[in-house]
Write an enzyme that holds these catalytic residues in place. Structure first.
Site, PDB file in Angstrom:
ATOM      1  N   ARG A 275      -0.135 -42.123 -43.521  1.00  0.00           N
ATOM      2  CA  ARG A 275      -0.747 -41.794 -44.796  1.00  0.00           C
ATOM      3  C   ARG A 275      -2.255 -42.037 -44.785  1.00  0.00           C
ATOM      4  O   ARG A 275      -3.022 -41.304 -45.406  1.00  0.00           O
ATOM      5  CB  ARG A 275      -0.080 -42.580 -45.928  1.00  0.00           C
ATOM      6  CG  ARG A 275      -0.602 -42.201 -47.308  1.00  0.00           C
ATOM      7  CD  ARG A 275       0.178 -42.843 -48.434  1.00  0.00           C
ATOM      8  NE  ARG A 275       1.468 -42.200 -48.616  1.00  0.00           N
ATOM      9  CZ  ARG A 275       2.626 -42.802 -48.481  1.00  0.00           C
ATOM     10  NH1 ARG A 275       2.674 -44.080 -48.158  1.00  0.00           N
ATOM     11  NH2 ARG A 275       3.757 -42.149 -48.664  1.00  0.00           N
ATOM     12  N   ALA A 276      -2.695 -43.068 -44.070  1.00  0.00           N
ATOM     13  CA  ALA A 276      -4.124 -43.369 -44.016  1.00  0.00           C
ATOM     14  C   ALA A 276      -4.909 -42.211 -43.406  1.00  0.00           C
ATOM     15  O   ALA A 276      -5.994 -41.855 -43.894  1.00  0.00           O
ATOM     16  CB  ALA A 276      -4.358 -44.648 -43.212  1.00  0.00           C
TER      17      ALA A 276
END
Length: 665
Positions: A275-276
């Protein structure tokens, strides 16, 4: 309707304003978490953002804000006829910390659903926030069951309301913005990761900037409308820039070089999951669009990392947020090599109190001279003699995993993950008449209550005739959070550096467990001539760990004073939060010195806890070939059990407290 404080009139807080504007440009960035001390314009800036958001086209009469261009086929108010729409401002919906589940997701009329087969649904805050902003002030204090619902909605882009087989679904895509004061407790990792960006805010230490803050606030309070009119031109310019950036956003090119820098940065800082990387890519693209460019540059990737990674690199709640900017620059240079003409790019909002860099490390001076200079004076003002053998703080040993500590019996405290309790969520154990609105229907008990009256009510068809008096609320058993009060002996008899390091490591381990189980924690220390409340009961294990880490040792052992101070803390906390049950963890070698009859006085103080039925455990820190067994005697006075420091590290503390539970039961 009150006039909001203008967004462009907020002084400083450049990182905060940039993060909010990037989400206005690209809602796909995923929202903002604003962390910082009280009084730093967190809520003011968030509420001001709504006035800058572009207007929306919505289907006329739809309570769920469907887009007329692509209405939700499963909308409870649908199907929608094409053509009819209206334009309105994007909503900013505030979720109160104490909101009920029905207020968040909506309420289904169970009585009508059972008796008439009608899905009578009243939308909640998630429906109101669709295609707008959902703002949660003090988001770290939000109850777990509401956090679970937010996580589900954020993951699926929809909200589901289910009651005994009757379900309603509607779209719920929103920009999630939360503000919090870290001193009041940390956020669950699952929800923390759902925020695209995070910003650390702090009040400026520059006198001129503080003067300007006060001047603008006073002017706004005197005449909000006139103050807003003065900033109308700047507000319009920012609004137009947001619209232009939104139009440019699809044309922004995220090249392979920038993608490689993003992936390398996330790998270098060892963030979990992917997700980062996705959030950084969307943020860098939004930064380029906000700057009016169609290419993502290295400076966009750098700023995106400062906003998107700090809250994702934490391994436990004791890790300080922030990034090593030197390491970040080295990674970008190694995998990009395009920053030679701008070795120190201006990231725009990297000003005083900025959110991406390292926080100031010196909240309080440390070192032997500074801590030794702090007098341990009693209430009478008598200073501690300099020859008391005080030592500078020692670092804690590595924390380890502990088993569950729990309080005996069944409580009714705040939702958590420690002790058994009657809660709104959990295993169904029975039924009762509802007090107020019905939230969890016990279907079998409701049918059983209504069945004897069907003939008298004239039932003629297949449906069950249900009245309000027939409805039964399900009673459930779940888990509650407790107050874990640490009472730590910091006297000279505990001052052996290896022993104190092990003691601190054990307490840190229990603090980490308390964080995971949503407890409140408190810290009482005693040394010299008196005891002090090093940390009043709080949900912030960070604060407790910080106080423990800087704890010096030395002096006599006022054990009775420590117990009496702890008893007073519990008495006050019982008035503030009577439903939260305490667990006392006393860390000592059992010795008591100073004053007349110190051992007898400590025994009388310990019996106060036994009389109140407080669950307790004594961590025996006595060492050496000859042991006096004083901690065991003290545990008997408390009505608890003692465990040696060596046994504590062998995962025996949980079994010990279970013994306490059985004896107390």
């Amino acid at each position: 309707m009150s006039t909001p404080f203008p967004f462009t009139a907020v002084v400083g807080q450049d990182d905060l304003r940039l993060a909010l504007l990037l989400n206005a440009v690209s809602p796909a960035v995923g929202g903002v978490l604003v962390r910082g001390e009280k009084g730093t314009a967190k809520s003011t800036a968030v509420r001001a953002l709504s006035a800058l958001m572009p207007t929306l086209d919505v289907v006329s009469g739809c309570r769920f804000s469907c887009d007329p261009g692509s209405p939700d086929p499963g909308c409870p108010d649908g199907p929608h006829e094409p053509g009819a729409f209206e334009t309105r401002a994007a909503r900013m919906v505030e979720l109160p910390v104490g909101a009920s589940e029905d207020r968040l997701v909506g309420a289904l009329d169970i009585e009508r659903a059972l008796s008439e087969g009608v899905k009578a649904f009243e939308p909640g805050l998630l429906a109101d926030a669709h295609r707008g902003i959902l703002y949660v002030d003090e988001v770290n204090l939000l109850h777990d069951h509401l956090v679970d619902l937010l996580l589900d909605a954020a993951a699926m882009g929809a909200s589901y309301v289910e009651r005994e087989g009757v379900s309603v679904r509607h779209a719920a895509r929103f920009l999630l913005v939360g503000t919090m004061n870290p001193e009041e407790g940390e956020l669950r990792p699952q929800l923390l990761d759902r925020f695209g960006l995070t910003v650390e805010v702090a009040a400026s230490r520059e006198p001129d900037q503080r003067v300007e803050v006060v001047r603008r606030r006073l002017a706004y309070d005197d005449d909000p409308a006139a103050f807003a009119a003065r900033w109308a031109e700047e507000e319009a310019a920012v609004r137009a820039r947001i619209v232009a950036a939104r139009e440019l956003l699809p044309s922004v090119r995220l090249g392979d070089g920038a993608l490689r820098q993003i992936a390398a940065t996330c790998a270098a800082f060892e963030v979990d999951g992917m997700r980062a990387d996705i959030v950084m890519a969307r943020t860098a693209t939004a930064l380029a669009a906000w700057a009016g460019r169609t290419d993502v540059l290295a400076e966009d990737v750098r700023q995106a990392a400062l906003l998107a990674l700090p809250h994702r690199r934490r391994r436990n709640p004791f890790d300080a947020p922030g990034l090593d900017e030197d390491k970040l620059d080295e990674t970008l240079e190694e995998f990009g090599g395009s920053d030679d003409d701008d070795p120190d790019p201006d990231p725009g909002p990297d000003g005083p109190g900025g959110g991406g860099g390292q926080p100031e490390p010196d909240d309080a001076p440390q070192g032997g001279d500074d801590t030794a200079a702090r007098p341990e004076a009693g209430e009478g003002g008598q200073p501690q003699p300099s020859g008391a053998g005080e030592q500078s703080p020692v670092r804690a040993s590595e924390p380890f995993r502990t088993k569950v500590l729990s309080v005996p019996g069944i409580g009714e405290g705040a939702a958590g993950r420690r002790s058994r309790a009657r809660t709104e969520h959990g295993r169904t154990t029975g039924a009762r008449r509802p007090r107020g609105g019905l939230t969890k229907l016990h279907l079998a008990a409701t049918v059983q209550a209504a069945a004897p009256h069907q003939r008298a009510r004239g039932r003629s068809g297949p449906g069950l005739v249900v009245r309000r008096d027939d409805l039964r609320q399900a009673t459930r058993e779940g888990r509650e959070g407790n107050l874990v009060l640490f009472v730590v002996d910091a006297s000279g008899s505990m001052a052996a550096r290896q022993r104190m390091s092990a003691v601190k490591g054990a307490v840190l381990s229990l603090l980490l467990d308390a964080y995971q189980r949503r407890d409140k924690v408190g810290l009482v220390t005693f040394r010299g001539t008196d005891a002090e409340v090093a940390l009043p009961p709080t949900s912030s294990v960070d604060a407790a760990a910080a106080r423990l880490e800087t704890l010096p040792t030395g002096g006599r052992t006022p054990l009775a004073a420590g117990l009496l101070r702890a008893h007073d803390v519990l008495r006050v906390e019982r008035l503030r939060d009577p439903a939260r049950r305490p667990l006392v963890v006393l860390v000592t070698d059992g010795r008591a010195t100073g004053g007349p009859e110190p051992v007898a006085l400590a025994g009388r103080a310990a019996r106060l806890f036994a009389a109140d039925g407080v669950a307790s455990v004594v961590v025996d820190c006595e060492s050496g070939p000859v042991r006096l067994g004083l901690a065991g005697q003290l545990a008997g006075e408390l009505g608890g059990t003692a465990v040696t420091l060596d046994e504590l590290r062998a995962d025996s503390i949980a079994g010990l407290v279970k013994d306490v539970q059985r004896r107390a039961a």
